[in-house]
Design a protein around this motif. Structure first.
Motif, PDB file in Angstrom:
ATOM      1  N   ILE A 114     -46.061  50.120 -30.757  1.00  0.00           N
ATOM      2  CA  ILE A 114     -45.264  48.946 -30.379  1.00  0.00           C
ATOM      3  C   ILE A 114     -45.243  48.874 -28.855  1.00  0.00           C
ATOM      4  CG2 ILE A 114     -42.977  47.874 -30.489  1.00  0.00           C
ATOM      5  CD1 ILE A 114     -42.531  49.532 -33.079  1.00  0.00           C
ATOM      6  N   PRO A 115     -45.836  47.857 -28.243  1.00  0.00           N
ATOM      7  CA  PRO A 115     -45.973  47.853 -26.781  1.00  0.00           C
ATOM      8  C   PRO A 115     -44.664  47.638 -26.028  1.00  0.00           C
ATOM      9  CG  PRO A 115     -46.800  45.808 -27.690  1.00  0.00           C
ATOM     10  CD  PRO A 115     -46.499  46.694 -28.863  1.00  0.00           C
ATOM     11  N   ALA A 116     -43.712  46.931 -26.639  1.00  0.00           N
ATOM     12  CA  ALA A 116     -42.444  46.651 -25.967  1.00  0.00           C
ATOM     13  C   ALA A 116     -41.439  46.172 -27.002  1.00  0.00           C
ATOM     14  CB  ALA A 116     -42.626  45.601 -24.879  1.00  0.00           C
ATOM     15  N   PHE A 117     -40.165  46.145 -26.605  1.00  0.00           N
ATOM     16  CA  PHE A 117     -39.109  45.707 -27.513  1.00  0.00           C
ATOM     17  C   PHE A 117     -37.942  45.184 -26.684  1.00  0.00           C
ATOM     18  CE2 PHE A 117     -38.539  50.153 -26.531  1.00  0.00           C
ATOM     19  CZ  PHE A 117     -37.196  50.258 -26.207  1.00  0.00           C
ATOM     20  N   PHE A 118     -37.104  44.388 -27.312  1.00  0.00           N
ATOM     21  CA  PHE A 118     -35.909  43.874 -26.654  1.00  0.00           C
ATOM     22  C   PHE A 118     -34.692  44.686 -27.094  1.00  0.00           C
ATOM     23  CE2 PHE A 118     -38.554  40.104 -26.062  1.00  0.00           C
ATOM     24  CZ  PHE A 118     -38.183  39.696 -24.791  1.00  0.00           C
ATOM     25  N   THR A 119     -33.793  44.970 -26.147  1.00  0.00           N
ATOM     26  CA  THR A 119     -32.567  45.706 -26.431  1.00  0.00           C
ATOM     27  C   THR A 119     -31.434  45.123 -25.600  1.00  0.00           C
ATOM     28  OG1 THR A 119     -31.476  47.872 -26.314  1.00  0.00           O
ATOM     29  CG2 THR A 119     -33.160  47.440 -24.679  1.00  0.00           C
ATOM     30  N   ALA A 120     -30.213  45.271 -26.093  1.00  0.00           N
ATOM     31  CA  ALA A 120     -29.052  44.789 -25.344  1.00  0.00           C
ATOM     32  C   ALA A 120     -28.623  45.769 -24.256  1.00  0.00           C
ATOM     33  CB  ALA A 120     -27.888  44.537 -26.298  1.00  0.00           C
ATOM     34  N   LYS A 149     -36.553  42.869 -14.944  1.00  0.00           N
ATOM     35  CA  LYS A 149     -37.217  42.823 -16.242  1.00  0.00           C
ATOM     36  C   LYS A 149     -36.946  41.496 -16.929  1.00  0.00           C
ATOM     37  CE  LYS A 149     -36.696  47.828 -16.806  1.00  0.00           C
ATOM     38  NZ  LYS A 149     -36.044  48.919 -17.562  1.00  0.00           N
ATOM     39  N   GLU A 150     -37.840  41.139 -17.809  1.00  0.00           N
ATOM     40  CA  GLU A 150     -37.689  39.909 -18.564  1.00  0.00           C
ATOM     41  C   GLU A 150     -36.487  39.994 -19.499  1.00  0.00           C
ATOM     42  OE1 GLU A 150     -39.996  37.402 -22.099  1.00  0.00           O
ATOM     43  OE2 GLU A 150     -41.108  38.879 -20.907  1.00  0.00           O
ATOM     44  N   THR A 151     -35.706  38.930 -19.576  1.00  0.00           N
ATOM     45  CA  THR A 151     -34.601  38.862 -20.535  1.00  0.00           C
ATOM     46  C   THR A 151     -34.751  37.597 -21.370  1.00  0.00           C
ATOM     47  OG1 THR A 151     -33.134  37.710 -18.978  1.00  0.00           O
ATOM     48  CG2 THR A 151     -33.027  40.129 -19.018  1.00  0.00           C
ATOM     49  N   ARG A 152     -34.242  37.666 -22.597  1.00  0.00           N
ATOM     50  CA  ARG A 152     -34.263  36.510 -23.493  1.00  0.00           C
ATOM     51  C   ARG A 152     -33.005  36.495 -24.335  1.00  0.00           C
ATOM     52  NH1 ARG A 152     -39.782  35.968 -26.785  1.00  0.00           N
ATOM     53  NH2 ARG A 152     -38.571  34.214 -27.618  1.00  0.00           N
ATOM     54  N   VAL A 153     -32.646  35.322 -24.804  1.00  0.00           N
ATOM     55  CA  VAL A 153     -31.487  35.162 -25.665  1.00  0.00           C
ATOM     56  C   VAL A 153     -31.964  35.012 -27.104  1.00  0.00           C
ATOM     57  CG1 VAL A 153     -29.504  33.721 -26.240  1.00  0.00           C
ATOM     58  CG2 VAL A 153     -30.099  34.144 -23.839  1.00  0.00           C
ATOM     59  N   PHE A 154     -31.394  35.826 -28.003  1.00  0.00           N
ATOM     60  CA  PHE A 154     -31.727  35.770 -29.423  1.00  0.00           C
ATOM     61  C   PHE A 154     -30.453  35.548 -30.231  1.00  0.00           C
ATOM     62  CE2 PHE A 154     -35.156  38.301 -27.615  1.00  0.00           C
ATOM     63  CZ  PHE A 154     -36.290  37.794 -28.245  1.00  0.00           C
TER      64      PHE A 154
END
Length: 274
Positions: A114-120, A149-154
């Motif tokens: 898994i190359p990357a993942f999103f975390t809070a 770092k990149e951030t996103r809203v989910f």
């Protein structure tokens, strides 16, 4: 399929200067000390280490640090290693501090493809926004800082929340310590030694495990295997003395029940005579 090596020195012989290493252990628990000392004896230097912490003063990774063999560390905390803190703050060492759970998942992700993942974890802090000091100058100035770092809203977990993108970690080698292992590399860890050892082992392209007990394939019940042998390329069996080298990081004691009363009863008494 027999992955055993005759000695720790033979198992680490091809680790070059400048290699990246994922190293298991937490404080003094589950630390692959024999493999670390084999690297120390070999003179390997400029190592880029990924580990929860960097050992303590004079033990574990602290032995490599003391000799100036480590140039960069990704860790979750500096802990109680005064040499680690001194070298970091003095500009001798580059340190990327990462939240502990994030570090474990970055290692696990690396081993899982898994190359990357999103975390809070880290959102709204310098972890996400950038600016964490990675390397200081001799005068205390910050020479290298962490990038944003990149951030996103989910909203997929039932609530709308911002998350930060964390990249996986894959290292050239990994060093781990297990209680039992077989010749195929299947490993069982003892209690809290099952901390950073499994994810560190997963992250290494070549993983070397030192084991207290070496058994034949089939002797470990499949339900008891904590890490499958597919992640392990080399096994070293420890001798009795090395397996027993288990220092205690903090010794705390408490009086035994009734000990104070027993001590008072056995204490000598004095009399005043007139």
């Amino acid at each position: 399929m027999d992955k055993t090596f005759t000695s720790a020195a033979a198992a680490v012989a091809d680790i070059p200067d400048g290699a990246s290493l994922a190293v298991g252990g937490f404080g003094l628990v589950g630390v692959p000390i024999v493999l670390i000392r084999a690297l120390l004896d070999r003179g390997t230097t400029d190592l880029r280490v990924v580990s929860n912490n960097c050992g303590v003063d004079g033990w574990g990774l602290g032995e490599l640090l003391r000799e100036g063999r480590i140039s960069r560390v990704i860790a979750s905390y500096i802990g109680e290693n005064k040499d680690f803190a001194r070298r970091y703050l003095g500009g001798e060492l580059e340190v990327e501090l990462t939240p502990q759970g994030t570090l474990a998942e970055r290692l696990r992700a690396g081993g899982s493809g898994i190359p990357a993942f999103f975390t809070a974890s880290g959102v709204g802090t310098l972890v996400a926004d950038g600016g964490l000091p990675w390397r200081y100058g001799p005068g205390g100035e910050v020479l290298v800082s962490s990038p944003p770092k990149e951030t996103r809203v989910f909203s997929s977990l039932g609530k709308t929340q911002e998350y930060v993108l964390e990249e996986a970690i894959v290292t050239d080698f990994a060093l781990v310590r297990a209680a039992r292992g077989d010749r195929h590399g299947n490993l069982v860890f003892e209690k809290s030694a099952r901390n950073f050892n499994p994810p560190a082992a997963m992250a290494g392209r070549i993983t070397i495990a030192e084991v207290d007990e070496l058994v034949e394939p089939g002797e470990i019940d499949p339900d008891d295997v904590h890490l499958a042998g597919i992640y392990v390329q080399r096994i070293v069996q420890l001798n009795h003395a090395d397996a027993r080298d288990l220092p205690i990081e903090k010794v705390t004691t408490r009086p035994r029940p009734g000990a104070a009363a027993a001590a008072a009863a056995s204490a000598p008494t004095s009399r005043m005579e007139g």
